[in-house]
Design a protein around this motif. Structure first.
Motif, PDB file in Angstrom:
ATOM      1  N   ILE A 174       0.856  -1.175   0.000  1.00 54.15           N
ATOM      2  CA  ILE A 174       0.000   0.000   0.000  1.00 54.15           C
ATOM      3  C   ILE A 174       0.900   1.234   0.000  1.00 54.15           C
ATOM      4  CG2 ILE A 174      -1.779   1.290   1.230  1.00 54.15           C
ATOM      5  CD1 ILE A 174      -2.758  -1.458   0.307  1.00 54.15           C
ATOM      6  N   ILE A 175       0.747   2.080  -1.001  1.00 59.11           N
ATOM      7  CA  ILE A 175       1.462   3.352  -1.046  1.00 59.11           C
ATOM      8  C   ILE A 175       0.505   4.415  -0.529  1.00 59.11           C
ATOM      9  CG2 ILE A 175       2.596   5.046  -2.540  1.00 59.11           C
ATOM     10  CD1 ILE A 175       3.182   2.644  -4.444  1.00 59.11           C
ATOM     11  N   TYR A 176       1.002   5.288   0.359  1.00 56.78           N
ATOM     12  CA  TYR A 176       0.084   6.255   0.957  1.00 56.78           C
ATOM     13  C   TYR A 176       0.744   7.605   1.187  1.00 56.78           C
ATOM     14  CZ  TYR A 176       2.200   5.843   5.605  1.00 56.78           C
ATOM     15  OH  TYR A 176       3.060   5.893   6.665  1.00 56.78           O
ATOM     16  N   ASP A 177      -0.111   8.610   1.336  1.00 57.13           N
ATOM     17  CA  ASP A 177       0.360   9.957   1.638  1.00 57.13           C
ATOM     18  C   ASP A 177      -0.677  10.642   2.511  1.00 57.13           C
ATOM     19  OD1 ASP A 177       2.192  12.124   1.464  1.00 57.13           O
ATOM     20  OD2 ASP A 177       0.922  13.064  -0.043  1.00 57.13           O
ATOM     21  N   ILE A 178      -0.197  11.402   3.470  1.00 61.02           N
ATOM     22  CA  ILE A 178      -1.054  12.154   4.380  1.00 61.02           C
ATOM     23  C   ILE A 178      -0.828  13.636   4.141  1.00 61.02           C
ATOM     24  CG2 ILE A 178      -1.426  12.780   6.809  1.00 61.02           C
ATOM     25  CD1 ILE A 178      -0.694   9.910   7.527  1.00 61.02           C
ATOM     26  N   GLU A 179      -1.911  14.380   4.152  1.00 57.99           N
ATOM     27  CA  GLU A 179      -1.838  15.844   4.076  1.00 57.99           C
ATOM     28  C   GLU A 179      -2.616  16.407   5.246  1.00 57.99           C
ATOM     29  OE1 GLU A 179       0.115  17.308   1.957  1.00 57.99           O
ATOM     30  OE2 GLU A 179       0.507  15.500   0.786  1.00 57.99           O
TER      31      GLU A 179
ATOM     32  N   ASN B 268       7.725   9.192   4.889  1.00 56.26           N
ATOM     33  CA  ASN B 268       7.224   8.283   5.898  1.00 56.26           C
ATOM     34  C   ASN B 268       7.891   8.450   7.263  1.00 56.26           C
ATOM     35  OD1 ASN B 268       5.290   6.312   6.283  1.00 56.26           O
ATOM     36  ND2 ASN B 268       6.744   4.662   6.045  1.00 56.26           N
ATOM     37  N   VAL B 269       9.193   8.539   7.306  1.00 56.36           N
ATOM     38  CA  VAL B 269       9.917   8.584   8.575  1.00 56.36           C
ATOM     39  C   VAL B 269       9.676   9.891   9.313  1.00 56.36           C
ATOM     40  CG1 VAL B 269      12.215   8.575   9.624  1.00 56.36           C
ATOM     41  CG2 VAL B 269      11.670   6.968   7.796  1.00 56.36           C
ATOM     42  N   ASN B 270       9.686  10.996   8.596  1.00 52.13           N
ATOM     43  CA  ASN B 270       9.618  12.306   9.235  1.00 52.13           C
ATOM     44  C   ASN B 270       8.203  12.854   9.423  1.00 52.13           C
ATOM     45  OD1 ASN B 270      12.434  12.645   9.547  1.00 52.13           O
ATOM     46  ND2 ASN B 270      12.576  13.102   7.366  1.00 52.13           N
ATOM     47  N   PHE B 271       7.202  12.278   8.754  1.00 54.35           N
ATOM     48  CA  PHE B 271       5.868  12.839   8.900  1.00 54.35           C
ATOM     49  C   PHE B 271       4.759  11.788   8.928  1.00 54.35           C
ATOM     50  CE2 PHE B 271       1.951  14.826   7.348  1.00 54.35           C
ATOM     51  CZ  PHE B 271       1.798  15.835   8.305  1.00 54.35           C
ATOM     52  N   ASP B 272       4.544  11.093   7.822  1.00 59.41           N
ATOM     53  CA  ASP B 272       3.378  10.217   7.686  1.00 59.41           C
ATOM     54  C   ASP B 272       3.289   9.146   8.783  1.00 59.41           C
ATOM     55  OD1 ASP B 272       2.582  11.626   5.466  1.00 59.41           O
ATOM     56  OD2 ASP B 272       3.450  10.238   4.041  1.00 59.41           O
ATOM     57  N   TYR B 273       4.353   8.417   9.006  1.00 59.78           N
ATOM     58  CA  TYR B 273       4.317   7.362  10.015  1.00 59.78           C
ATOM     59  C   TYR B 273       4.053   7.919  11.412  1.00 59.78           C
ATOM     60  CZ  TYR B 273       5.698   3.274  12.716  1.00 59.78           C
ATOM     61  OH  TYR B 273       5.712   2.227  13.587  1.00 59.78           O
TER      62      TYR B 273
END
Length: 71
Positions: free
Chosen positions: A5-10, A62-67
Motif C-alpha cells: 500500500i502506497i500512501y500519503d497524508i496531508e 514516511n519517517v519524518n511525517f506520515d508514520y
C-alpha cells in the motif's frame, strides 16, 4: 506475497486527508477528516484491516511525517 500500500497524508489547520494506493488491486482509497466530512471510523477500520493482514505501507515522507502522524 504481501500486499503493498502506497500512501500519503496531508494536513491543514482544520483538515486531514490520507490517500492510499493498493498496488495489487490498482485501486485508490482516500479518507477525509473535516468539519464537513468525517471518515475517521471508516479510516480506522481500513487501517486496522491493513495491520491485521500484514500489508506493507510505503510513504513518501514516511519517517519524518506520515508514520508519526498515523501513530
Amino acid at each position: 506475497m504481501k500486499n503493498i500500500i502506497i500512501y500519503d497524508i496531508e494536513t491543514l489547520k482544520n483538515l486531514f486527508t490520507i490517500t492510499l494506493y493498493d498496488v495489487d488491486k490498482d485501486e485508490y482509497i482516500s479518507f477525509v477528516i473535516h468539519e464537513l466530512k468525517n471518515q475517521f471510523k471508516e479510516m480506522m477500520k481500513y487501517l486496522e484491516h491493513l495491520y491485521k493482514n500484514n500489508h506493507i505501507m510505503v510513504g513518501f515522507n514516511n519517517v519524518n511525517f506520515d508514520y508519526p502522524v498515523l501513530h
